[in-house]
Scaffold this motif. Structure first.
Motif, PDB file in Angstrom:
ATOM      1  N   GLU A 582       0.828  -1.204   0.000  1.00  0.00           N
ATOM      2  CA  GLU A 582       0.000   0.000   0.000  1.00  0.00           C
ATOM      3  C   GLU A 582       0.859   1.249   0.000  1.00  0.00           C
ATOM      4  O   GLU A 582       1.825   1.367   0.746  1.00  0.00           O
ATOM      5  CB  GLU A 582      -0.910   0.049   1.224  1.00  0.00           C
ATOM      6  CG  GLU A 582      -1.804   1.300   1.226  1.00  0.00           C
ATOM      7  CD  GLU A 582      -2.626   1.430   2.494  1.00  0.00           C
ATOM      8  OE1 GLU A 582      -3.860   1.510   2.393  1.00  0.00           O
ATOM      9  OE2 GLU A 582      -2.015   1.448   3.582  1.00  0.00           O
ATOM     10  N   SER A 583       0.491   2.197  -0.865  1.00  0.00           N
ATOM     11  CA  SER A 583       1.082   3.525  -0.858  1.00  0.00           C
ATOM     12  C   SER A 583       0.258   4.421  -1.766  1.00  0.00           C
ATOM     13  O   SER A 583      -0.542   3.943  -2.585  1.00  0.00           O
ATOM     14  CB  SER A 583       2.536   3.493  -1.349  1.00  0.00           C
ATOM     15  OG  SER A 583       3.110   4.786  -1.244  1.00  0.00           O
ATOM     16  N   ALA A 584       0.464   5.722  -1.621  1.00  0.00           N
ATOM     17  CA  ALA A 584      -0.188   6.654  -2.538  1.00  0.00           C
ATOM     18  C   ALA A 584       0.344   6.479  -3.959  1.00  0.00           C
ATOM     19  O   ALA A 584      -0.354   6.761  -4.928  1.00  0.00           O
ATOM     20  CB  ALA A 584       0.035   8.093  -2.069  1.00  0.00           C
ATOM     21  N   ASP A 585       1.583   6.023  -4.088  1.00  0.00           N
ATOM     22  CA  ASP A 585       2.211   5.833  -5.395  1.00  0.00           C
ATOM     23  C   ASP A 585       3.045   4.564  -5.316  1.00  0.00           C
ATOM     24  O   ASP A 585       3.972   4.480  -4.510  1.00  0.00           O
ATOM     25  CB  ASP A 585       3.070   7.050  -5.736  1.00  0.00           C
ATOM     26  CG  ASP A 585       3.547   7.062  -7.175  1.00  0.00           C
ATOM     27  OD1 ASP A 585       3.522   5.995  -7.822  1.00  0.00           O
ATOM     28  OD2 ASP A 585       3.948   8.130  -7.660  1.00  0.00           O
ATOM     29  N   VAL A 586       2.723   3.571  -6.147  1.00  0.00           N
ATOM     30  CA  VAL A 586       3.435   2.295  -6.159  1.00  0.00           C
ATOM     31  C   VAL A 586       4.008   2.077  -7.553  1.00  0.00           C
ATOM     32  O   VAL A 586       3.287   2.201  -8.554  1.00  0.00           O
ATOM     33  CB  VAL A 586       2.514   1.117  -5.784  1.00  0.00           C
ATOM     34  CG1 VAL A 586       3.279  -0.204  -5.863  1.00  0.00           C
ATOM     35  CG2 VAL A 586       1.919   1.316  -4.395  1.00  0.00           C
ATOM     36  N   THR A 587       5.312   1.745  -7.615  1.00  0.00           N
ATOM     37  CA  THR A 587       5.959   1.394  -8.874  1.00  0.00           C
ATOM     38  C   THR A 587       6.621   0.037  -8.716  1.00  0.00           C
ATOM     39  O   THR A 587       7.422  -0.163  -7.793  1.00  0.00           O
ATOM     40  CB  THR A 587       7.013   2.442  -9.284  1.00  0.00           C
ATOM     41  OG1 THR A 587       6.364   3.689  -9.533  1.00  0.00           O
ATOM     42  CG2 THR A 587       7.740   2.005 -10.550  1.00  0.00           C
ATOM     43  N   ILE A 588       6.284  -0.876  -9.621  1.00  0.00           N
ATOM     44  CA  ILE A 588       6.885  -2.209  -9.617  1.00  0.00           C
ATOM     45  C   ILE A 588       7.601  -2.390 -10.948  1.00  0.00           C
ATOM     46  O   ILE A 588       6.978  -2.437 -12.007  1.00  0.00           O
ATOM     47  CB  ILE A 588       5.827  -3.308  -9.408  1.00  0.00           C
ATOM     48  CG1 ILE A 588       5.112  -3.108  -8.060  1.00  0.00           C
ATOM     49  CG2 ILE A 588       6.466  -4.692  -9.473  1.00  0.00           C
ATOM     50  CD1 ILE A 588       3.934  -4.030  -7.841  1.00  0.00           C
ATOM     51  N   ASN A 589       8.930  -2.469 -10.879  1.00  0.00           N
ATOM     52  CA  ASN A 589       9.751  -2.613 -12.083  1.00  0.00           C
ATOM     53  C   ASN A 589      10.219  -4.040 -12.305  1.00  0.00           C
ATOM     54  O   ASN A 589      10.492  -4.433 -13.445  1.00  0.00           O
ATOM     55  CB  ASN A 589      10.967  -1.691 -11.998  1.00  0.00           C
ATOM     56  CG  ASN A 589      10.583  -0.231 -12.019  1.00  0.00           C
ATOM     57  OD1 ASN A 589       9.745   0.186 -12.811  1.00  0.00           O
ATOM     58  ND2 ASN A 589      11.173   0.560 -11.125  1.00  0.00           N
ATOM     59  N   ASP A 590      10.331  -4.804 -11.228  1.00  0.00           N
ATOM     60  CA  ASP A 590      10.803  -6.185 -11.347  1.00  0.00           C
ATOM     61  C   ASP A 590      10.542  -6.864 -10.012  1.00  0.00           C
ATOM     62  O   ASP A 590      10.078  -6.243  -9.051  1.00  0.00           O
ATOM     63  CB  ASP A 590      12.287  -6.221 -11.709  1.00  0.00           C
ATOM     64  CG  ASP A 590      12.697  -7.548 -12.350  1.00  0.00           C
ATOM     65  OD1 ASP A 590      11.856  -8.474 -12.406  1.00  0.00           O
ATOM     66  OD2 ASP A 590      13.856  -7.662 -12.785  1.00  0.00           O
ATOM     67  N   GLY A 591      10.856  -8.142  -9.945  1.00  0.00           N
ATOM     68  CA  GLY A 591      10.673  -8.891  -8.716  1.00  0.00           C
ATOM     69  C   GLY A 591       9.621  -9.969  -8.865  1.00  0.00           C
ATOM     70  O   GLY A 591       8.839 -10.006  -9.833  1.00  0.00           O
ATOM     71  N   ASN A 592       9.611 -10.850  -7.885  1.00  0.00           N
ATOM     72  CA  ASN A 592       8.625 -11.926  -7.819  1.00  0.00           C
ATOM     73  C   ASN A 592       7.782 -11.687  -6.575  1.00  0.00           C
ATOM     74  O   ASN A 592       8.268 -11.816  -5.451  1.00  0.00           O
ATOM     75  CB  ASN A 592       9.337 -13.287  -7.749  1.00  0.00           C
ATOM     76  CG  ASN A 592       8.386 -14.448  -7.937  1.00  0.00           C
ATOM     77  OD1 ASN A 592       7.324 -14.496  -7.325  1.00  0.00           O
ATOM     78  ND2 ASN A 592       8.778 -15.398  -8.771  1.00  0.00           N
TER      79      ASN A 592
END
Length: 797
Positions: A582-592
């Protein structure tokens, strides 16, 4: 600066008001050219127009130095027999005035004479290892004249040849000469990064080069980046004995100044090893063999810097420190209890080092109620207390029972290098007020309050925790790790339980988070097993995860930041949570990422978890500032609430997203308030149909939204393939009952016909319900349709 010269019968020497220009360094022969360095040691600029140089001929105006022009206070200039440009290139100089092609070359035994514009002799130096035996022979290596020697007209036997990394900052030329042309102010012995202070960055370099007594650093240990000088000595080897050990660390501590605090450029040099003092604890008495300790009953007070080896048992007493400089205490098997205060109380020290001797067990236990020497000052505040900077190292074990307040406390910085540390505390476990820097070791903590803490509220540059390695087993009634500013982790093995774990109900006033950095939590490695009643990873501002393996169970959020979460890699498994990320702005570039949640799996909402605007929006509108960006990675969500809920915008450009969403119509597998633009990646989201959403019609990648007339039971396979050729687009088994399925894939093409099946079987490899490869055996054909628009709505049986 005032210079005083004695009258020398060998030389007629007349002092001039312009004498603030001095000879500060010379080398009579070198691969890249001989040179003389002149330095303005005064407080005013000097115009060197008309000045000149000569060697032992002593004839003014022999070599014109006018090209130096105006020399500023502290500035050094160079006269060399090499071509000026070649000399500058060989030494990598910048901003140094150089006069080249010196005609009056220097010899092995010669003289340097400096004249001002009135032909008055300003400075003179006679040198030569033959004329003045045991003085430096400056062939390929210069001699920097110490400030105390500026008044000497003859080379001294106490002067030394330059070495790489010495106090003048000497280095090697491209041809292998050693000197510091253009620089008279070097760096402190332990300022390895040459940024004028000696701080934790320098300590990290030192620790990478640490070998132990009698262990050679040839070859250098892995990670040690220091360069050996011409004699094969590295700067961390302060005593130049071929190893890097605690004696060198003692000298490092003499130089330690802290971040941003200039270090004394002469510190650590010529530090004579001090004899160790033995402190023996005899139950109800103390004996001392050596200097620097006073004893009053069962209280031993260390009063000077040095190394103090402590052993034995003290049933009711204290080791106190009230000394200037560095104090090293070696715990060599101690057991100290105190019925009225702390067993270890560092009241004053420049720096204190605690070494846990190899294979020793050391115990400290304090009182449940303290009697303070000054009722107005509630210190000490922990069983092992230091009012100043402290480091713990060694290979032994330290066990601390804190019955009054905290277990281990430094009111400045606290560095833990190694050792096994066990703490049990009625409040906090280990606290470094300015910062806490952990390089390794094993830490086991059972605390009623926070386990690991840094809490400087006054300086925005302090109050942080940095961890590079170690093993941690934490059971905290409050936060596991908490920092007033940031937590930075690059490695380690962490087992963290807070407030009894994720199944416990806690007060709203209690903070029981696993990792909490109010400004930042940044993780770039490590293994984390977290069972927390509150958020597992939390920041009031920003969380950045670059790498690491996380297994998280939490009574609230798995990863929470009020402002921004960024995930660039790692494996994050949230087995139980209220909301996963949770956040006001979330960025997911990679990961499992694999998330199980009782509410939203991924939530883009207000900093307090609400749907209200964050920050508040003009006119009261909600959601304009909330974003979820998915640019890559693998994301699987199992949510009882919304699978992905963003009170604003979703932007997806890549990655794989799998959502096993809600079974109640008041939630949806996808829930967004503004837009969801998808241009790449793969998405499948299943769940209830009452609030089901597909990506926006402005998306460049095609999507299909399927609505079933009746609920399908968990495990009922969904298969989508092209009508022509039967190319597989989706084979998927939802983990829960569903009535809606949203698919977006690069394989969905305009003007292409597709067949939709339910049930059946597949021989492919399955992960999170999604099958890869294999052969699909058809179940029941639900519908056939053609994709034309950005979103195709399909009704199915």
């Amino acid at each position: 600066m005032v210079r005083v010269f004695s009258i020398c019968l060998l030389f007629a020497f007349t002092w001039s008001a312009s004498g603030q220009i001095v000879i500060s360094e010379w080398m009579y022969a070198g691969t890249d050219g001989e040179f003389i360095e002149f330095t303005n040691t005064g407080e005013d600029p000097v115009n060197m127009s008309g000045w000149s140089f000569d060697d032992d001929s002593q004839v003014p105006d022999t070599v014109d130095l006018s090209a130096f022009g105006i020399v500023q206070p502290g500035e050094s200039v160079i006269l060399t027999d090499a071509v000026a440009a070649d000399f500058v290139a060989a030494w990598g100089l910048s901003g140094v005035s150089v006069i080249g092609e010196l005609s009056a070359n220097l010899g092995r035994n010669d003289q340097i004479n400096l004249y001002d514009s009135s032909d008055v002799l300003v400075d003179q130096l006679s040198y030569g290892d033959e004329d003045y035996p045991s003085t430096p022979r400056t062939k390929d290596v210069s001699c920097n004249i110490p400030e105390s020697g500026y008044g000497d007209t003859v080379a001294q036997t106490t002067w030394a040849l330059s070495t790489a990394g010495d106090i003048y900052g000497s280095w090697g030329s491209s041809g292998g000469d050693i000197a510091s042309p253009g620089k008279t102010l070097g760096y402190a012995l332990s300022d390895f990064d040459e940024d004028s202070d000696v701080d934790v960055d320098d300590y990290a370099e030192f620790s990478d080069c640490l070998t132990g007594p009698g262990v050679s650093y040839d070859p250098l240990p892995a990670g040690c980046d220091l360069v050996a000088d011409g004699e094969g000595i590295i700067a961390a080897d302060a005593d130049r004995d071929g190893d890097v050990d605690l004696e060198d660390f003692r000298q490092f501590q003499e130089c330690f100044s802290g971040t941003g605090v200039p270090a004394d450029s002469s510190c650590g040099y010529n530090v004579e090893p001090a004899a160790d003092t033995l402190i023996t604890l005899n139950g109800n008495s103390i004996t001392v063999d050596g200097a620097g300790v006073t004893v009053d009953g069962t209280i031993a007070t260390i009063t000077k810097s040095g190394t103090f080896i402590i052993s034995g048992t003290l049933t009711d007493g204290q080791i106190a420190v009230d000394a200037a400089g560095t104090v090293e205490m070696v715990f060599n098997g101690i057991n100290i209890a105190n019925s009225t205060s702390a067993p270890i109380n560092v009241m004053n020290a420049g720096y204190v080092s605690i070494v846990l001797a190899d294979q020793t067990q050391n115990y400290l236990a304090d009182a449940s109620t303290y009697v303070f020497p000054d009722p107005e000052v509630d210190e000490p505040s922990g069983a092992l207390f230091s009012d100043d900077s402290m480091m713990i190292s060694g290979t032994g074990t330290l066990t601390v029972q804190a019955n009054y307040n905290d277990a281990i406390v430094s009111k400045d910085e606290l560095i833990i290098q190694s050792g096994t540390i066990n703490v049990t505390s009625v409040d906090d476990g280990i606290r470094g007020k300015d910062y806490l820097y952990i390089l390794g070791g094993t830490i086991n903590a059972v605390t009623a309050g926070d386990a690991i803490k840094s809490d400087n509220e006054d300086d925005p540059e302090l109050g942080y925790i940095t961890i590079e390695g170690g093993t941690f087993d934490i059971e905290a009634g409050g936060d596991g790790f908490t920092a007033e500013t940031s937590i930075n982790i690059t490695g380690g093995d962490f087992t963290i339980e807070t407030a009894g774990g994720h199944n416990e109900t806690i007060s709203e006033d209690l903070s029981a988070k696993g990792m909490k950095g109010l400004v930042l939590v940044a993780i770039n490695g490590g293994t984390f097993n977290m069972d927390c009643a509150d958020d597992a990873i939390h920041s009031n501002d920003t969380v950045i995860i670059d790498d690491g393996v996380f297994t998280i169970a939490t009574g609230d959020d798995g990863v929470h930041a009020d402002t921004y979460v960024e995930i660039n890699g790692g494996t994050i498994t949230v087995t139980d949570s209220y909301e996963g990320i949770e956040s006001a702005d979330v960025t997911i570039n990679d990961g499992n990422i694999n998330v199980t949640s009782s509410d939203d799996g991924i939530n883009g909402a207000g900093g307090d978890g609400s749907g209200g605007p964050w920050p508040p929006q003009p006119g009261g509108s909600s959601g304009e500032e909330y974003y979820l960006h998915i640019n890559g990675g693998y994301i699987a969500v199992y949510a009882d609430g919304d699978g992905i809920d963003v009170n604003g915008h979703i932007v997806m450009t890549g990655g794989t997203v799998i959502v096993h969403g809600p079974t109640g119509d008041m939630n949806g597998a996808l829930d967004y308030d503004r837009t969801f633009n998808i241009s790449g990646g793969f998405l499948v989201a299943v769940g209830s149909a009452g609030m089901a959403q597909a990506p926006s019609t402005t998306s460049s990648q095609k999507s299909v939204k399927i609505t079933y007339s009746q609920w399908k039971t968990a495990g009922t396979m969904i298969h989508l393939e092209t009508t022509t050729g039967g190319a597989d687009v989706l084979t998927f088994t939802p983990a829960k009952a569903y009535r809606s399925c949203v698919i977006s894939s690069p394989d969905l093409q305009s003007s292409t016909s597709y067949r939709l099946y339910r049930a059946g079987s597949s021989t492919g490899t399955v992960a999170d319900g999604l099958y890869e490869g294999g052969v699909y055996s058809p179940g029941t054909l639900s519908n056939t349709f053609t994709v034309y628009n950005a979103v195709t709505n399909v009704n199915a049986q």
